[in-house]
Design a protein around this motif. Structure first.
Motif, mmCIF file in Angstrom:
data_model
loop_
_atom_site.group_PDB
_atom_site.id
_atom_site.type_symbol
_atom_site.label_atom_id
_atom_site.label_comp_id
_atom_site.label_asym_id
_atom_site.label_seq_id
_atom_site.Cartn_x
_atom_site.Cartn_y
_atom_site.Cartn_z
ATOM 1 N N VAL A 1 0.841 -1.199 0.000
ATOM 2 C CA VAL A 1 0.000 0.000 0.000
ATOM 3 C C VAL A 1 0.876 1.249 0.000
ATOM 4 O O VAL A 1 0.571 2.247 -0.667
ATOM 5 N N ASN A 2 1.976 1.196 0.746
ATOM 6 C CA ASN A 2 2.918 2.320 0.752
ATOM 7 C C ASN A 2 3.475 2.586 -0.645
ATOM 8 O O ASN A 2 3.568 3.743 -1.091
ATOM 9 N N LEU A 3 3.830 1.504 -1.364
ATOM 10 C CA LEU A 3 4.334 1.651 -2.732
ATOM 11 C C LEU A 3 3.266 2.254 -3.643
ATOM 12 O O LEU A 3 3.559 3.124 -4.467
ATOM 13 N N LEU A 4 2.033 1.784 -3.485
ATOM 14 C CA LEU A 4 0.938 2.310 -4.301
ATOM 15 C C LEU A 4 0.741 3.800 -4.040
ATOM 16 O O LEU A 4 0.640 4.603 -4.978
ATOM 17 N N ARG A 5 0.715 4.183 -2.775
ATOM 18 C CA ARG A 5 0.502 5.590 -2.431
ATOM 19 C C ARG A 5 1.618 6.467 -2.996
ATOM 20 O O ARG A 5 1.365 7.538 -3.558
ATOM 21 N N ALA A 6 2.869 5.997 -2.877
ATOM 22 C CA ALA A 6 3.996 6.778 -3.388
ATOM 23 C C ALA A 6 3.911 6.954 -4.904
ATOM 24 O O ALA A 6 4.257 8.015 -5.436
ATOM 25 N N LEU B 1 1.200 7.129 -6.618
ATOM 26 C CA LEU B 1 0.038 7.941 -6.982
ATOM 27 C C LEU B 1 0.199 9.413 -6.639
ATOM 28 O O LEU B 1 -0.500 10.259 -7.198
ATOM 29 N N GLU B 2 1.088 9.732 -5.724
ATOM 30 C CA GLU B 2 1.209 11.121 -5.267
ATOM 31 C C GLU B 2 1.450 12.117 -6.410
ATOM 32 O O GLU B 2 0.864 13.201 -6.415
ATOM 33 N N PRO B 3 2.291 11.774 -7.418
ATOM 34 C CA PRO B 3 2.464 12.734 -8.522
ATOM 35 C C PRO B 3 1.194 12.947 -9.341
ATOM 36 O O PRO B 3 1.080 13.943 -10.054
ATOM 37 N N SER B 4 0.226 12.001 -9.264
ATOM 38 C CA SER B 4 -1.007 12.108 -10.050
ATOM 39 C C SER B 4 -2.140 12.768 -9.281
ATOM 40 O O SER B 4 -3.253 12.863 -9.775
#
Length: 327
Positions: free
Chosen positions: A54-59, A61-64
């Motif tokens: 989930v941490n990888l997913l959030r990281a 997505l942050e630029p989007s």
């Protein structure tokens, strides 16, 4: 049951509901905060590997994170991202339900009053509660192949080609003209994947191991070695073993070699391996580099975990509602 009780002792039902409400909020910032809180709840519940995913997913997505629709579109374009969030919420739901049935109350434990999940703005909407998962996310059954070769990719294992990585580090970081292999490059790669909770399998030929020794490898790293016998008639047997291990585990393999001639080499003697290689090389073959500070950087991220609940394997039930679906 013990695992469920341990989870409920750390996570309250209203915390999970507040996290779910954040996904249904009208702004991108609340969705990102819910992803962050989902990671926290999973970690507290002992789901460390899933929390890191989930941490990888959030990281990623942050630029989007512009408006809500842009962010949700970015999530939907990532294979497995929707299922990751759905299954994580269901896993927490199931544990809370099990504890309620055992303790006879309807709220699990009391929530921490200052928990950040209570500080969302504009999160009064609630998505429909998903039905409990048939099994805990981290204990799901091994993925099954399908007729379309859409076998879920394994995110819990990775195979490293020891010679390629060690020599790349010696040549490009240490600038060695000869005897390029160095265990430090293998260690940095091992540490990179280990921090995400991934099991690392390091393929090394007996010839290389005899030449360089294992003194430069930690005891933990040595436990991950897959030593391949060296024979004069077996050319590139460590490359072959790298493919065999990756096929066996259906996981990423890390190697800067192109493997350009391998389909032809495998055609007669190993047709099954050739078919797997042809179907999954693009998805699972990971190139990499070491930066000027010697840090390992893969050119492909780990695949997201496969779905674990039973509506994926044809139970006939309706698919679970997306966490970010508006009510």
């Amino acid at each position: 049951m013990a695992a469920g009780l341990a989870m409920a002792a750390a996570v309250g039902r209203s915390e999970v509901e507040a996290c779910r409400a954040g996904f249904a909020a009208p702004d991108a910032a609340s969705i990102l905060r819910s992803l962050g809180q989902l990671e926290v709840l999973l970690a507290r519940a002992g789901e460390v590997v899933v929390a890191k995913q989930v941490n990888l997913l959030r990281a990623s997505l942050e630029p989007s994170a512009g408006d809500r629709d842009t962010l949700v579109g970015a999530i939907c374009r990532q294979p497995g991202a929707e299922r990751l969030c759905q299954d994580a919420l269901q896993s927490l739901d199931a544990a809370c339900s099990a504890t309620c049935a055992t303790s006879g109350n309807d709220g699990g434990v009391q929530d921490v009053s200052m928990s950040p999940v209570h500080d969302f703005e504009g999160t009064t909407a609630r998505a429909s509660a998903s039905r409990p998962a048939s099994s805990r996310l981290a204990q799901s059954a091994p993925p099954q192949a399908t007729a379309s070769n859409a076998k879920p990719l394994n995110s819990r294992d990775v195979v490293l080609n020891c010679a390629n990585i060690g020599c790349s580090y010696g040549e490009n970081v240490l600038r060695r003209p000869r005897d390029k292999f160095d265990w430090e490059g293998v260690k940095k790669t091992f540490d990179y994947y280990s921090k995400f909770g991934v099991r690392v399998h390091i393929v090394v030929s007996q010839r290389l191991l005899s030449r360089v020794g294992s003194d430069g490898a930690s005891a933990e790293l040595q436990k991950s070695l897959v030593v391949v016998p060296s024979r004069d008639e077996m050319v590139d047997n460590d490359d072959l073993a790298t493919l065999l291990e990756a096929e066996k585990l259906h996981c990423q393999f890390v190697d800067n070699d192109n493997y350009r001639d391998w389909p032809a080499r495998l055609l007669k003697e190993r047709p099954r391996l050739r078919d797997w290689f042809s179907n999954f090389k693009d998805a699972l073959h990971v190139a990499y580099y070491f930066d000027n500070a010697g840090n390992f950087t893969p050119l492909k991220e780990l695949p997201l975990p496969a779905a674990a609940d039973d509506d994926i394997v044809g139970s006939g039930g309706p698919p679970s509602k997306q966490p970010w679906a508006r009510p």
